[in-house]
Design an enzyme around this catalytic site. Structure first.
Site, PDB file in Angstrom:
ATOM      1  N   CYS A 240      51.100  77.115  34.707  1.00 43.74           N
ATOM      2  CA  CYS A 240      50.683  78.473  35.056  1.00 43.74           C
ATOM      3  C   CYS A 240      51.645  79.025  36.113  1.00 43.74           C
ATOM      4  CB  CYS A 240      49.251  78.459  35.594  1.00 43.74           C
ATOM      5  SG  CYS A 240      49.109  77.719  37.241  1.00 43.74           S
TER       6      CYS A 240
ATOM      7  N   CYS B 226      51.593  77.014  39.456  1.00 45.10           N
ATOM      8  CA  CYS B 226      52.322  75.748  39.392  1.00 45.10           C
ATOM      9  C   CYS B 226      53.819  75.985  39.208  1.00 45.10           C
ATOM     10  CB  CYS B 226      51.754  74.879  38.284  1.00 45.10           C
ATOM     11  SG  CYS B 226      50.044  74.365  38.631  1.00 45.10           S
TER      12      CYS B 226
END
Length: 149
Positions: A82, A85
């Site tokens: 995502c 991250c």
């Protein structure tokens, strides 16, 4: 094409994801490696710990503890990271990311590449099958994990 080390660590990321699924959580696993040396592994712990930012990549990085550098590491993840991250990957200077699959969730590969990160998409059938099973069985938990209503 993955080399032997990549295959080994991506398999470990898958095993972390499978463990997360078996615990009732989101099946996303991650591994941090330095060459052929395992630094740490982790899995999405959002459900298990009630922690909204305990994604698989974050769990692996937290378990790695303080590192003098990340510039000689590879992050393996069963699912495309995502934006949170991906931002952490860039922030820490991790130069290489191997992604098990990006069909279920993707879109940040270009962001990573634009920041100089080498992105390898494995299109791993086991990673894909596990995510498809999870999405089919727990669509509400999947929607929560990716912040969709």
């Amino acid at each position: 094409m993955l080399n032997e080390t990549d295959s080994k660590f991506l398999q470990l990321a898958y095993e972390e994801a499978k463990n997360g699924f078996d615990e009732g959580g989101c099946p996303i696993g991650s591994v941090l490696a330095r060459g052929d040396e395992l630094v740490s592994s982790g899995r999405n712990q959002r459900v298990q710990q009630g922690d909204p930012i305990a994604h698989g990549e974050m769990d692996a990085l937290r378990k790695a503890g303080r590192q003098k550098t990340y510039r000689d590491t590879t992050l393996y993840t069963s699912l495309s990271p995502c934006m949170m991250c991906a931002g952490t990957i860039v922030q820490f200077g991790i130069p290489r990311v191997v992604i098990g699959e990006n069909k279920s969730f993707g879109g940040n590969e270009e962001f990573l590449a634009s920041r100089g990160v080498e992105v390898i998409i494995a299109d791993d059938p086991a990673c894909t099958a596990l995510m498809e099973k999870f999405i089919r069985q727990k669509p509400e938990l999947w929607a929560e994990d990716i912040a969709e209503d």
